[in-house]
Every structure is written in structure tokens, then in C-alpha cells.
Design a protein around this motif. Sequence first.
Motif, PDB file in Angstrom:
ATOM      1  N   ALA A   1     -76.147 -31.684  -5.331  1.00  0.00           N
ATOM      2  CA  ALA A   1     -75.887 -32.459  -6.550  1.00  0.00           C
ATOM      3  C   ALA A   1     -75.061 -31.693  -7.574  1.00  0.00           C
ATOM      4  CB  ALA A   1     -77.227 -32.884  -7.173  1.00  0.00           C
ATOM      5  N   ILE A   2     -74.617 -30.508  -7.214  1.00  0.00           N
ATOM      6  CA  ILE A   2     -73.872 -29.688  -8.176  1.00  0.00           C
ATOM      7  C   ILE A   2     -72.495 -29.372  -7.601  1.00  0.00           C
ATOM      8  CG2 ILE A   2     -73.844 -27.519  -9.476  1.00  0.00           C
ATOM      9  CD1 ILE A   2     -76.920 -27.382  -8.924  1.00  0.00           C
ATOM     10  N   GLN A   3     -71.467 -29.656  -8.387  1.00  0.00           N
ATOM     11  CA  GLN A   3     -70.132 -29.215  -7.963  1.00  0.00           C
ATOM     12  C   GLN A   3     -69.638 -28.151  -8.936  1.00  0.00           C
ATOM     13  OE1 GLN A   3     -67.498 -32.285  -6.496  1.00  0.00           O
ATOM     14  NE2 GLN A   3     -69.210 -33.402  -5.608  1.00  0.00           N
ATOM     15  N   CYS A   4     -68.868 -28.522  -9.955  1.00  0.00           N
ATOM     16  CA  CYS A   4     -68.416 -27.458 -10.873  1.00  0.00           C
ATOM     17  C   CYS A   4     -69.577 -26.931 -11.708  1.00  0.00           C
ATOM     18  CB  CYS A   4     -67.297 -27.952 -11.776  1.00  0.00           C
ATOM     19  SG  CYS A   4     -67.857 -28.919 -13.196  1.00  0.00           S
ATOM     20  N   GLY A   5     -70.588 -27.786 -11.937  1.00  0.00           N
ATOM     21  CA  GLY A   5     -71.801 -27.354 -12.637  1.00  0.00           C
ATOM     22  C   GLY A   5     -71.780 -27.511 -14.143  1.00  0.00           C
ATOM     23  N   PHE A   6     -70.660 -27.904 -14.705  1.00  0.00           N
ATOM     24  CA  PHE A   6     -70.565 -27.929 -16.165  1.00  0.00           C
ATOM     25  C   PHE A   6     -71.559 -28.898 -16.796  1.00  0.00           C
ATOM     26  CE2 PHE A   6     -68.765 -28.998 -20.294  1.00  0.00           C
ATOM     27  CZ  PHE A   6     -68.426 -27.742 -20.783  1.00  0.00           C
ATOM     28  N   CYS A   7     -71.747 -30.043 -16.186  1.00  0.00           N
ATOM     29  CA  CYS A   7     -72.644 -31.060 -16.756  1.00  0.00           C
ATOM     30  C   CYS A   7     -74.105 -30.807 -16.428  1.00  0.00           C
ATOM     31  CB  CYS A   7     -72.269 -32.436 -16.207  1.00  0.00           C
ATOM     32  SG  CYS A   7     -72.617 -32.588 -14.425  1.00  0.00           S
ATOM     33  N   ILE A   8     -74.356 -29.936 -15.465  1.00  0.00           N
ATOM     34  CA  ILE A   8     -75.686 -29.852 -14.852  1.00  0.00           C
ATOM     35  C   ILE A   8     -76.793 -29.351 -15.798  1.00  0.00           C
ATOM     36  CG2 ILE A   8     -77.026 -28.806 -12.963  1.00  0.00           C
ATOM     37  CD1 ILE A   8     -75.112 -31.047 -12.066  1.00  0.00           C
ATOM     38  N   PRO A   9     -76.567 -28.331 -16.628  1.00  0.00           N
ATOM     39  CA  PRO A   9     -77.668 -27.920 -17.522  1.00  0.00           C
ATOM     40  C   PRO A   9     -78.185 -29.082 -18.374  1.00  0.00           C
ATOM     41  CG  PRO A   9     -75.961 -26.248 -17.512  1.00  0.00           C
ATOM     42  CD  PRO A   9     -75.402 -27.431 -16.756  1.00  0.00           C
ATOM     43  N   GLY A  10     -77.274 -29.878 -18.908  1.00  0.00           N
ATOM     44  CA  GLY A  10     -77.696 -31.013 -19.733  1.00  0.00           C
ATOM     45  C   GLY A  10     -78.441 -32.050 -18.915  1.00  0.00           C
ATOM     46  N   ILE A  11     -77.937 -32.335 -17.719  1.00  0.00           N
ATOM     47  CA  ILE A  11     -78.597 -33.342 -16.870  1.00  0.00           C
ATOM     48  C   ILE A  11     -79.983 -32.853 -16.456  1.00  0.00           C
ATOM     49  CG2 ILE A  11     -78.509 -34.519 -14.633  1.00  0.00           C
ATOM     50  CD1 ILE A  11     -75.486 -34.759 -14.993  1.00  0.00           C
ATOM     51  N   LEU A  12     -80.108 -31.578 -16.175  1.00  0.00           N
ATOM     52  CA  LEU A  12     -81.419 -31.032 -15.815  1.00  0.00           C
ATOM     53  C   LEU A  12     -82.407 -31.183 -16.975  1.00  0.00           C
ATOM     54  CD1 LEU A  12     -80.363 -27.815 -13.869  1.00  0.00           C
ATOM     55  CD2 LEU A  12     -81.618 -29.766 -12.924  1.00  0.00           C
ATOM     56  N   MET A  13     -81.947 -30.983 -18.192  1.00  0.00           N
ATOM     57  CA  MET A  13     -82.861 -31.094 -19.334  1.00  0.00           C
ATOM     58  C   MET A  13     -83.329 -32.544 -19.511  1.00  0.00           C
ATOM     59  SD  MET A  13     -83.012 -27.960 -19.896  1.00  0.00           S
ATOM     60  CE  MET A  13     -84.271 -27.949 -21.177  1.00  0.00           C
ATOM     61  N   SER A  14     -82.406 -33.488 -19.374  1.00  0.00           N
ATOM     62  CA  SER A  14     -82.798 -34.900 -19.487  1.00  0.00           C
ATOM     63  C   SER A  14     -83.722 -35.298 -18.334  1.00  0.00           C
ATOM     64  CB  SER A  14     -81.558 -35.804 -19.488  1.00  0.00           C
ATOM     65  OG  SER A  14     -80.883 -35.689 -20.712  1.00  0.00           O
ATOM     66  N   SER A  15     -83.444 -34.780 -17.140  1.00  0.00           N
ATOM     67  CA  SER A  15     -84.283 -35.096 -15.980  1.00  0.00           C
ATOM     68  C   SER A  15     -85.683 -34.536 -16.161  1.00  0.00           C
ATOM     69  CB  SER A  15     -83.680 -34.492 -14.706  1.00  0.00           C
ATOM     70  OG  SER A  15     -82.346 -34.874 -14.554  1.00  0.00           O
ATOM     71  N   LYS A  16     -85.749 -33.333 -16.705  1.00  0.00           N
ATOM     72  CA  LYS A  16     -87.062 -32.705 -16.935  1.00  0.00           C
ATOM     73  C   LYS A  16     -87.872 -33.547 -17.916  1.00  0.00           C
ATOM     74  CE  LYS A  16     -89.106 -28.280 -18.344  1.00  0.00           C
ATOM     75  NZ  LYS A  16     -89.791 -28.571 -19.591  1.00  0.00           N
ATOM     76  N   ALA A  17     -87.223 -33.978 -19.003  1.00  0.00           N
ATOM     77  CA  ALA A  17     -87.935 -34.793 -19.992  1.00  0.00           C
ATOM     78  C   ALA A  17     -88.429 -36.093 -19.363  1.00  0.00           C
ATOM     79  CB  ALA A  17     -87.014 -35.085 -21.174  1.00  0.00           C
ATOM     80  N   LEU A  18     -87.578 -36.701 -18.521  1.00  0.00           N
ATOM     81  CA  LEU A  18     -87.981 -37.956 -17.863  1.00  0.00           C
ATOM     82  C   LEU A  18     -89.212 -37.745 -16.991  1.00  0.00           C
ATOM     83  CD1 LEU A  18     -87.452 -40.912 -16.938  1.00  0.00           C
ATOM     84  CD2 LEU A  18     -86.079 -39.941 -15.082  1.00  0.00           C
TER      85      LEU A  18
END
Length: 151
Positions: free
Chosen positions: A95-112
Amino acid sequence: MLIEFILNGKFVEVEVPVNWTLLRLLREKLGLTGTKEGCGIGECGACTVLMDGMPVNACLILAPKVDGKKIETIEGIGVRESLHPLQKSFIDHGAIQCGFCIPGILMSSKALLEEKSNPTREEIKEAISGHLCRCTGYHQIIEAIVALRKQ
Ligand code: FES
Ligand code: FES
């Protein structure tokens, strides 16, 4: 202005100009560059951190607003030797390519997943709807989150 808050479980006391954003404070003063700056105007989600458990765009929060709050960033959820289950799942699902968006998506996923242990696919899509990813097409990201649902 002197502010005090809890950052990734640790008490922080820091002097910050009143017009700085939380994003600037994290990256430029506290050295936490895992939180990314994309648009800077609340539209891409790259800067997402958790404030008192809720996802927020750090580029839109003025640093003085953080006084007395609890902030969690990507640096607080896992380390290379001991990844958070979401980090592991994102890797396992490609699910990770360049990774730039991933820290933010991980934080939202964790909250969910902390709010709902078994979210629907629609709820997962809604939770990450504020995040732009230019690489993955989102499918693998959604699968990585789905894999962590608890029945
Ligand atoms: S950098 Fe904050 S939403 Fe894009
Ligand atoms: S992995 Fe490149 S922007 Fe999402």
C-alpha cells in the motif's frame, strides 16, 4: 509564547511564535519530519496528526492551540524494530509507493480503528477521504486497513 502539551506520550514545553502552525512547530523546531507538508492549506491530508485522538490537519492548527492537548504523530506509533500493526499491514499489502501521503493516512486509519474495531469499507473510504495519494490508487490502502478489522 510558551506552550505545554503531550507529544507522543511525553511532556513537552516549548517556546513558539504565535503565528506558527503546529506543522511548522513539529517539523522545524521539534525535528519530527515524519509529518509531511503537502498543500499547506488543508486539502491534501499529508500533515495529519491526532489531537486528543482526533485527526487534524497540522497545517491549519496554530501552535498556541495545542497548549494542554495531546498530540500524536507518526513517530509515536511505531519504530522500525517494532512497527505498528497498520504499518506492517500497509507493507504487507503493497500500500506504499513514494510514501509521502502515508504518515497522514496511517494516523487517520489509527483513529478510525480505535473508534470502530470493525468499520465497513465505506467507513474506511470516508475516513481516508481527506487524503490525496498520487501513487497507489487507494485500493491497496483500503485492503491494508480492512485486514485489521476485528470481527
Ligand atoms: S499540508 Fe496540511 S492538508 Fe495539505
Ligand atoms: S504513496 Fe505516493 S502519494 Fe501516496
